[in-house]
Design a protein around this motif. Sequence first.
Motif, PDB file in Angstrom:
ATOM      1  N   SER A 125      22.246  31.538  60.402  1.00  0.00           N
ATOM      2  CA  SER A 125      22.781  30.525  59.497  1.00  0.00           C
ATOM      3  C   SER A 125      21.871  30.438  58.276  1.00  0.00           C
ATOM      4  CB  SER A 125      22.874  29.161  60.191  1.00  0.00           C
ATOM      5  OG  SER A 125      21.599  28.721  60.616  1.00  0.00           O
ATOM      6  N   ILE A 126      22.469  30.138  57.130  1.00  0.00           N
ATOM      7  CA  ILE A 126      21.697  30.032  55.891  1.00  0.00           C
ATOM      8  C   ILE A 126      21.977  28.686  55.235  1.00  0.00           C
ATOM      9  CG2 ILE A 126      21.637  32.526  55.485  1.00  0.00           C
ATOM     10  CD1 ILE A 126      23.916  32.140  53.448  1.00  0.00           C
ATOM     11  N   ASP A 127      21.025  28.249  54.406  1.00  0.00           N
ATOM     12  CA  ASP A 127      21.207  26.986  53.697  1.00  0.00           C
ATOM     13  C   ASP A 127      21.935  27.228  52.375  1.00  0.00           C
ATOM     14  OD1 ASP A 127      19.348  28.046  51.909  1.00  0.00           O
ATOM     15  OD2 ASP A 127      17.682  26.828  52.665  1.00  0.00           O
ATOM     16  N   GLY A 128      22.063  26.175  51.572  1.00  0.00           N
ATOM     17  CA  GLY A 128      22.792  26.275  50.317  1.00  0.00           C
ATOM     18  C   GLY A 128      22.188  27.235  49.324  1.00  0.00           C
ATOM     19  N   ALA A 129      20.887  27.529  49.482  1.00  0.00           N
ATOM     20  CA  ALA A 129      20.217  28.473  48.589  1.00  0.00           C
ATOM     21  C   ALA A 129      20.246  29.892  49.133  1.00  0.00           C
ATOM     22  CB  ALA A 129      18.770  28.030  48.366  1.00  0.00           C
ATOM     23  N   ASP A 185      31.981  30.034  57.816  1.00  0.00           N
ATOM     24  CA  ASP A 185      31.975  29.085  58.926  1.00  0.00           C
ATOM     25  C   ASP A 185      30.668  28.303  58.929  1.00  0.00           C
ATOM     26  OD1 ASP A 185      34.470  29.675  60.362  1.00  0.00           O
ATOM     27  OD2 ASP A 185      33.572  31.649  60.659  1.00  0.00           O
ATOM     28  N   ILE A 186      30.751  27.033  59.229  1.00  0.00           N
ATOM     29  CA  ILE A 186      29.568  26.193  59.357  1.00  0.00           C
ATOM     30  C   ILE A 186      29.186  26.126  60.829  1.00  0.00           C
ATOM     31  CG2 ILE A 186      28.653  23.857  59.074  1.00  0.00           C
ATOM     32  CD1 ILE A 186      30.575  23.545  56.719  1.00  0.00           C
ATOM     33  N   GLY A 187      27.932  26.391  61.136  1.00  0.00           N
ATOM     34  CA  GLY A 187      27.512  26.379  62.528  1.00  0.00           C
ATOM     35  C   GLY A 187      26.044  26.704  62.664  1.00  0.00           C
ATOM     36  N   HIS A 188      25.652  27.082  63.878  1.00  0.00           N
ATOM     37  CA  HIS A 188      24.258  27.431  64.131  1.00  0.00           C
ATOM     38  C   HIS A 188      24.178  28.447  65.262  1.00  0.00           C
ATOM     39  CE1 HIS A 188      24.915  24.214  67.145  1.00  0.00           C
ATOM     40  NE2 HIS A 188      24.050  24.892  67.879  1.00  0.00           N
ATOM     41  N   VAL A 189      23.011  29.040  65.400  1.00  0.00           N
ATOM     42  CA  VAL A 189      22.711  29.961  66.492  1.00  0.00           C
ATOM     43  C   VAL A 189      21.593  29.330  67.306  1.00  0.00           C
ATOM     44  CG1 VAL A 189      22.001  32.300  67.105  1.00  0.00           C
ATOM     45  CG2 VAL A 189      23.343  31.911  65.023  1.00  0.00           C
ATOM     46  N   ASP A 190      21.796  29.179  68.621  1.00  0.00           N
ATOM     47  CA  ASP A 190      20.769  28.505  69.413  1.00  0.00           C
ATOM     48  C   ASP A 190      19.652  29.481  69.795  1.00  0.00           C
ATOM     49  OD1 ASP A 190      21.599  29.999  71.626  1.00  0.00           O
ATOM     50  OD2 ASP A 190      22.515  28.312  72.681  1.00  0.00           O
ATOM     51  N   HIS A 191      18.680  28.998  70.548  1.00  0.00           N
ATOM     52  CA  HIS A 191      17.506  29.809  70.882  1.00  0.00           C
ATOM     53  C   HIS A 191      17.854  30.993  71.784  1.00  0.00           C
ATOM     54  CE1 HIS A 191      14.450  27.236  69.004  1.00  0.00           C
ATOM     55  NE2 HIS A 191      15.225  26.217  69.357  1.00  0.00           N
ATOM     56  N   ALA A 202      19.507  25.107  63.632  1.00  0.00           N
ATOM     57  CA  ALA A 202      19.779  24.425  62.364  1.00  0.00           C
ATOM     58  C   ALA A 202      21.157  24.822  61.842  1.00  0.00           C
ATOM     59  CB  ALA A 202      18.706  24.766  61.336  1.00  0.00           C
ATOM     60  N   THR A 203      21.903  23.841  61.352  1.00  0.00           N
ATOM     61  CA  THR A 203      23.273  24.073  60.900  1.00  0.00           C
ATOM     62  C   THR A 203      23.310  24.560  59.461  1.00  0.00           C
ATOM     63  OG1 THR A 203      24.170  22.422  62.411  1.00  0.00           O
ATOM     64  CG2 THR A 203      25.515  22.989  60.501  1.00  0.00           C
ATOM     65  N   GLY A 204      24.086  25.596  59.240  1.00  0.00           N
ATOM     66  CA  GLY A 204      24.282  26.144  57.900  1.00  0.00           C
ATOM     67  C   GLY A 204      25.526  27.014  57.897  1.00  0.00           C
ATOM     68  N   VAL A 205      25.647  27.860  56.888  1.00  0.00           N
ATOM     69  CA  VAL A 205      26.764  28.804  56.817  1.00  0.00           C
ATOM     70  C   VAL A 205      26.370  30.060  57.583  1.00  0.00           C
ATOM     71  CG1 VAL A 205      28.196  30.216  55.300  1.00  0.00           C
ATOM     72  CG2 VAL A 205      27.564  27.900  54.614  1.00  0.00           C
ATOM     73  N   PHE A 252      27.539  28.938  67.571  1.00  0.00           N
ATOM     74  CA  PHE A 252      28.331  27.710  67.623  1.00  0.00           C
ATOM     75  C   PHE A 252      28.951  27.465  66.253  1.00  0.00           C
ATOM     76  CE2 PHE A 252      25.383  27.368  71.053  1.00  0.00           C
ATOM     77  CZ  PHE A 252      25.995  26.598  72.032  1.00  0.00           C
ATOM     78  N   ILE A 253      30.229  27.108  66.250  1.00  0.00           N
ATOM     79  CA  ILE A 253      30.933  26.753  65.018  1.00  0.00           C
ATOM     80  C   ILE A 253      31.162  25.249  65.025  1.00  0.00           C
ATOM     81  CG2 ILE A 253      33.049  27.023  63.670  1.00  0.00           C
ATOM     82  CD1 ILE A 253      31.365  29.498  63.707  1.00  0.00           C
ATOM     83  N   THR A 254      30.770  24.592  63.957  1.00  0.00           N
ATOM     84  CA  THR A 254      31.013  23.152  63.852  1.00  0.00           C
ATOM     85  C   THR A 254      32.022  22.825  62.765  1.00  0.00           C
ATOM     86  OG1 THR A 254      29.095  22.929  62.391  1.00  0.00           O
ATOM     87  CG2 THR A 254      28.738  22.555  64.733  1.00  0.00           C
ATOM     88  N   GLY A 255      32.439  23.808  62.008  1.00  0.00           N
ATOM     89  CA  GLY A 255      33.442  23.558  60.977  1.00  0.00           C
ATOM     90  C   GLY A 255      33.623  24.775  60.098  1.00  0.00           C
ATOM     91  N   ARG A 256      34.587  24.679  59.249  1.00  0.00           N
ATOM     92  CA  ARG A 256      34.862  25.719  58.272  1.00  0.00           C
ATOM     93  C   ARG A 256      34.532  25.141  56.912  1.00  0.00           C
ATOM     94  NH1 ARG A 256      35.185  31.056  57.375  1.00  0.00           N
ATOM     95  NH2 ARG A 256      36.612  31.564  55.715  1.00  0.00           N
ATOM     96  N   ALA A 257      33.794  25.870  56.099  1.00  0.00           N
ATOM     97  CA  ALA A 257      33.347  25.332  54.814  1.00  0.00           C
ATOM     98  C   ALA A 257      34.514  24.729  54.034  1.00  0.00           C
ATOM     99  CB  ALA A 257      32.658  26.423  54.005  1.00  0.00           C
ATOM    100  N   LYS A 258      35.643  25.431  54.008  1.00  0.00           N
ATOM    101  CA  LYS A 258      36.768  24.922  53.226  1.00  0.00           C
ATOM    102  C   LYS A 258      37.542  23.839  53.974  1.00  0.00           C
ATOM    103  CE  LYS A 258      39.974  28.566  54.715  1.00  0.00           C
ATOM    104  NZ  LYS A 258      40.774  29.708  54.267  1.00  0.00           N
TER     105      LYS A 258
END
Length: 618
Positions: free
Chosen positions: A382-386, A428-434, A394-397, A439-445
């Motif tokens: 996952s990546i942040d806005g930058a 997709d908005i989500g995270h990767v666990d340890h 951590a949740t990001g794209v 995991f997907i928590t939402g779609r950006a759009k």
Amino acid sequence: MTAAIAAPIDIARLESQPYESYQPHRSVLEALEQATRDWPERTALTYIEAPDPERPARRWSYAEFATEVRRAANLFRQLSDGKPARVATLLPNIPQAWFTLLGAETAGVLCPVNYQLDAEHVAELVHATGANILVALGPHPELDIWSRVTEISRRCPLLKQVLVVGAADGAQDFDAALARMRGDRLEFEVPLERDRLAALFHTGGTTGRPKLAQHTHGNQLHVALGATQMYGMGHEDVMLNGFPLFHVAGSFVYGLSTLMAGAELVLPTLLGMRNKAFVARYWDFVARHRITLLAGVPTVMSGLMAGPLPAPGQAARVRAMLTGGSPLPDEVAAGFERQFSIPVRNILGMTECAGVISIEPVAGVRVPGSCGLPLPYTRVRSIDGAGQPLPAGATGVLCVQGPAVGPGYTEAERNAGTFHDGWLITGDIGHVDHDGRVFITGRAKDVIVRGGHNIDPHLIEDALMRHPAVLMAAAVGEPDEYAGELPVAYVVLKDGADIEPAELLRFTQQYIPERPACPKRIERVAALPQTAIGKIYKPALRQAAIGRGLRERLERAGLSEQAQVEVRDEAGVTTVIFMLQPHASPDASPQALAEAVRRIMAPFALRYRIEAGLATIS
């Protein structure tokens, strides 16, 4: 049986070998021919022609199936004067579609098209692919595709040959042409290169300029092999695959994977899972064909849950329900498992990576909310806005890198924002666990933005799905002058259920921890709009929400009789059309009504126009 994956340690073990040892095949035909050498007499393909379990199905052994694929490849090369062919298809999931799929990728490039689109859009897609051959279903009482073919041909000057599955005046019969071709070997040389272009799959919605994702043979082979391992497929498995073949899941995740495992692929009638008569006797077919793996989107699962239970023993051989194509609510997965005692396994996939990024292994434990583990040799982060990588949890794209990621779109300028430095940015908005689970928590759009607060629509949908009366649910954002957007929800109730929206709202509030995420309105509907594969089509719901919200504002302004609202998609952009009715208010001029509409629309970032009769008011 293919080496099964149950946990991250199994993936690490597979990745310890050179990639060429892990994936020795260099083309889809080479993989099929290996399965044919291993299992020549085993059934490769079974076609259920009618929704009657007592009627015998048609079957092809691996040897017979490979023969038809070679015939198709030889036919396409011959029709292309010995040059690589580009073959567009307008076919449901029937045997001829499979001969065409693998034959076209052997002879050149496959270009499957969604046959539910109108003639203009299909023609635009076919022309964009550069296809010189079209294979289409002929006149059929259950599915009308052929009526659009004349118009499509007229609009596509590069299209030189049209083959019909069935019978149609003035068109070459596909089956007859196939029968005339040699099937024991190819009559042309095929470069065995994983990077060779195999297919162009259209993506990016159903309107607007075509966006064509490129697949190589290596992309498709990696997805298919990874799926066989995640599902623990072996030659004793029987896959019931009702997905259309213009969808990557139907073609590769549940299709090519089955063939690479030497298993049996069962096609459920010409209409697939849209055949109500087939669905009504679903478990009869599961028992008769000794199905071990089911495949369907979450709406198919909900439909089965609303139907009759299987008789004792009918589902005894079923190992799992494999799902994907749209988000899987935890309540649907858990409810399906409770009702049928069949494990549910989810995936994360995209057209741009030949269908799959991660899969929940059948041999592992289902983790609620997870889309499983990345395929071997695949990295997900996952990546942040930058654009910077985020730590585990951590949740990001989400972004993915690996052998399944395609080379990009046919128009390189459209890669920006999706393909970057070897990575595919999923949106997709989500995270990767340890442990590496995705995991997907939402779609950006899809995110609803209320006063700067991001609301995941799945939070609302999961809460609604907890209610025993709810069959399906979807949440979208409705424009609001002050908050930007407010969440609204649409629900389909189970047969015989009756509950008022206000009661549903009270129920969901206990499961929605964020007060801003509580829907402003819950609306009961007979059905939710769906795509061709049964995925809930949220753009249509957003348009409905916009229309209702604007009608409420017109009513508050005393203009409900003087202006009508229509919301539609124009070239991929949601557009609001106000149709003025000046005769309803003789004292108000069209200009005055138009000015009142402009005041209503001023806070909204929506494209709109105002019409009075045949004129557009600027």
